[in-house]
Write an enzyme that holds these catalytic residues in place. Sequence first.
Site, PDB file in Angstrom:
ATOM      1  N   THR A 167       0.834  -1.204   0.000  1.00 18.59           N
ATOM      2  CA  THR A 167       0.000   0.000   0.000  1.00 18.59           C
ATOM      3  C   THR A 167       0.869   1.255   0.000  1.00 18.59           C
ATOM      4  O   THR A 167       1.747   1.413   0.838  1.00 18.59           O
ATOM      5  CB  THR A 167      -0.923   0.008   1.233  1.00 18.59           C
ATOM      6  OG1 THR A 167      -1.662  -1.214   1.269  1.00 18.59           O
ATOM      7  CG2 THR A 167      -1.882   1.184   1.167  1.00 18.59           C
ATOM      8  N   HIS A 193       2.389  -5.601  -4.130  1.00 18.29           N
ATOM      9  CA  HIS A 193       1.054  -6.146  -3.914  1.00 18.29           C
ATOM     10  C   HIS A 193       0.057  -5.330  -4.732  1.00 18.29           C
ATOM     11  O   HIS A 193      -0.020  -4.106  -4.596  1.00 18.29           O
ATOM     12  CB  HIS A 193       0.672  -6.067  -2.433  1.00 18.29           C
ATOM     13  CG  HIS A 193       1.552  -6.874  -1.546  1.00 18.29           C
ATOM     14  ND1 HIS A 193       1.616  -6.685  -0.175  1.00 18.29           N
ATOM     15  CD2 HIS A 193       2.427  -7.874  -1.818  1.00 18.29           C
ATOM     16  CE1 HIS A 193       2.480  -7.535   0.350  1.00 18.29           C
ATOM     17  NE2 HIS A 193       2.988  -8.275  -0.634  1.00 18.29           N
ATOM     18  N   ASP A 286       5.231  -8.768   4.870  1.00 15.42           N
ATOM     19  CA  ASP A 286       5.858  -9.392   3.705  1.00 15.42           C
ATOM     20  C   ASP A 286       7.093  -8.602   3.288  1.00 15.42           C
ATOM     21  O   ASP A 286       7.083  -7.368   3.262  1.00 15.42           O
ATOM     22  CB  ASP A 286       4.860  -9.440   2.551  1.00 15.42           C
ATOM     23  CG  ASP A 286       5.326 -10.301   1.395  1.00 15.42           C
ATOM     24  OD1 ASP A 286       6.158 -11.193   1.618  1.00 15.42           O
ATOM     25  OD2 ASP A 286       4.848 -10.075   0.264  1.00 15.42           O
TER      26      ASP A 286
END
Length: 346
Positions: A167, A193, A286
């Site tokens: 994000t 992501h 992650d």
Amino acid sequence: MAVPIRVLIVDDSSLARAMLRDMFESDAAFEVVAEAENGLVAVEAVQAHRPTLVTMDLEMPKMGGIEAIKEIMGRRPVPILVVSSFADARNAFAAVSHGAVDVIAKPDMTEEQVARFLDKARLVASIRVITHMRGLRPAVAAPHPAPSAPVFAPAPSAPVFAIASSTGGPQALACILGALPPSFASPIVIAQHVAPGFAAGMAEWLCTVSRLPVVLAVAGEVIAPGKVYLSPSESHMSVSPEGRIGLAPVRDADIYRPSCDILLGSVAAAFGARGIGIILTGMGKDGAKGLGAIKAAKGVTLAQDEASSVVFGMNKVAIDAGHAGSVLAVEDMAAAMIRLAGGGRA
């Protein structure tokens, strides 16, 4: 009782607005305070209803989504989630560069899709956009001057850069890639992501702000100096010791898509001290393990600092674990990469 997230739904389709309203009203954490059929109405609705989350379509009459986002962020910044189709993915990421927090595909009414959509909406609504959105506009510009500290160890010849982000990552990547010169002589591999189906559009958008070619990674391709490889959202990317890209299918149980740990870990295993790992803004953890693997292999590791992060999550985990050799503002990252690619010092 927690204060509900106040939602403004913006879409030119009454059917789409009704579907989104039904989704939000299925969860007590949300309250739909207004709807808007175009960007012009949306700008005024933000002022009148003061939502804490806006879902934004892009293709609308009178004023489109990108123009509305510019107006909203200039008048009264609020977290904006772009709800778009795959076909408009490039414009969706252009909207992110103007202040939207994230992008998600227009959902259907399946239980899994509704849950994923509401989880994303909750996350976006929690982000403070006032202090973070400005200053991350992509621009092709000269690198920022190097800060006086910290000092990097000299990089070996032909380093390979691996970047992990989530994000806020598209904004950060645009800032970094836009400041790298066309003469940058190292390959860059990226795990960002991203919603399924949107990676190709993101690569196209990054090409508009980067002087290096940005491509969607293809299995079996050998990475080349001066080229940027973005992992597809449906695959976990890795790199072999021969520099060949591997793509493994994402499984239903996988939380992070694509996996940053898999990519950074493969670079550590394949290139050892030639690996340079960078972890940027993002929710979760992650990439922290993968960054640790690069550090253990004697590679250089960098992390984005809190002040320039949209979400200080993945990078915080890596920093707290001691895996980040240096912590830098996003606007200083490109200059560090240039020096490291040349084997210099910061």
